[in-house]
Design an enzyme around this catalytic site. Structure first.
Site, PDB file in Angstrom:
ATOM      1  CB  SER A  86      -1.019  -0.349   1.375  1.00 38.71           C
ATOM      2  OG  SER A  86      -1.879  -0.571   1.050  1.00 38.71           O
ATOM      3  CE  LYS A  89      -4.351   1.273  -0.429  1.00 39.40           C
ATOM      4  NZ  LYS A  89      -3.821   0.568  -0.703  1.00 39.40           N
ATOM      5  CB  SER A 134      -4.514   1.410   3.159  1.00 33.50           C
ATOM      6  OG  SER A 134      -3.746   0.999   2.904  1.00 33.50           O
ATOM      7  NE  ARG A 268       2.203  -1.331   9.598  1.00 34.29           N
ATOM      8  CZ  ARG A 268       0.831  -1.667   9.249  1.00 34.29           C
ATOM      9  NH1 ARG A 268       0.801  -1.699   7.477  1.00 34.29           N
ATOM     10  NH2 ARG A 268      -0.183  -1.095   9.877  1.00 34.29           N
TER      11      ARG A 268
END
Length: 283
Positions: A86, A89, A134, A268
């Site tokens: 993602s 994006k 997302s 993350r």
């Protein structure tokens, strides 16, 4: 004859002076001046401790724009290619807005009624909401509308990752399953070009996407970024990429970790936050 010899001597001396001055001037300019401007990974910071505290395997690369320094953990991994998932994006948004397949950040695409894994995906949505949530189906629709030819052209022009998007049939999944891959170093390079507006997109498109990318905004800083989660590989790969604007400076980051359980997804962002704090930033 004597007068001619004197004139020849004057000319010779003048030419010699010009050559000397020209050589001196050019010697003051480094032959590799552009290379000197590039950030170099030369600073040691104890990021190992942060990864160990969180019990994760991965890497991080942080580059300081003003001081042209980079800090990293796991340099070998930072040069390894991964599915962008993602994080793509960001690029997909740029191309969709530039080509007009989505008019602006409030134009809505209608949900197809198919129930998907996250409730936030099961609704009509615009690109701003889809980026935040997302929403995969939304960006797959955009990619199909963009088409293989235009997408490939922009990928090549921007030099994104390994530049491989395969066949037209893969247009709505090449960032999820391959063949496109990108290294953490390439993520940083792409983000640097985005921030300095050195990509083949209009000022309007760049402005919109950078605004859509805002993850957090406070009086002290602005954080722009995008997470990613590649589930078609084992172990799954988690990303958090973006840049922090603070103290009249910009800090670009690319975090890449192995996701072995759902709880790792939060790491993350946490490993990125703690790593920036280790550099004396208060994000």
């Amino acid at each position: 004859m004597a007068q001619n010899r004197r004139m020849a001597l004057v000319v010779t001396l003048a030419l010699g002076t010009i050559v000397f001055l020209t050589t001196t001037i050019f010697r003051t300019i480094p032959a590799n001046a552009q290379e000197v401007e590039k950030p170099t990974v030369s600073e040691k910071v104890d990021f190992d401790r942060i990864f160990n505290q969180l019990g994760i395997d991965g890497s991080i690369l942080i580059c300081d724009r003003n001081h042209k320094k980079c800090y990293e953990h796991n340099p070998t991994r930072n040069s390894q290619s991964f599915l962008p998932a993602s994080t793509f994006k960001i690029f997909n948004s740029l191309v969709a807005l530039e080509t007009g397949v989505i008019a602006n950040d409030v134009a809505v695409l209608t949900w197809d009624g198919i129930q998907r894994q996250f409730p936030s995906w099961n609704q009509d949505t615009n690109i701003r909401q889809a980026f935040k949530n997302s929403t995969v189906w939304f960006y797959q629709v955009l990619a199909r509308k963009i088409g293989h030819e235009r997408m490939a052209k922009f990928i090549q022009q921007a030099g994104y990752g390994n530049r491989q998007i395969s066949t037209p049939e893969q247009i709505d999944k090449f960032w999820l399953e391959g063949p496109i891959k990108i290294t953490p170093r390439q993520q940083i390079e792409f983000l640097q070009r985005l921030e300095r507006r050195d990509l083949p997109f209009s000022p309007r498109t760049l402005d919109l996407v950078q605004d859509i990318m805002v993850y957090e905004r406070t009086p002290d800083y602005v954080l722009r970024g995008k997470t990613g989660w590649a589930t078609s590989v084992t172990p799954n790969i988690g990303w958090f990429v973006g840049y922090l604007e603070q103290k009249n400076n910009v800090y670009f980051f690319a975090t890449n970790i192995d996701v072995r359980k759902n709880e790792d997804l939060a790491a993350r962002i946490e490993v990125t936050r703690r790593s920036l704090q280790a550099l004396g930033l208060f994000f």
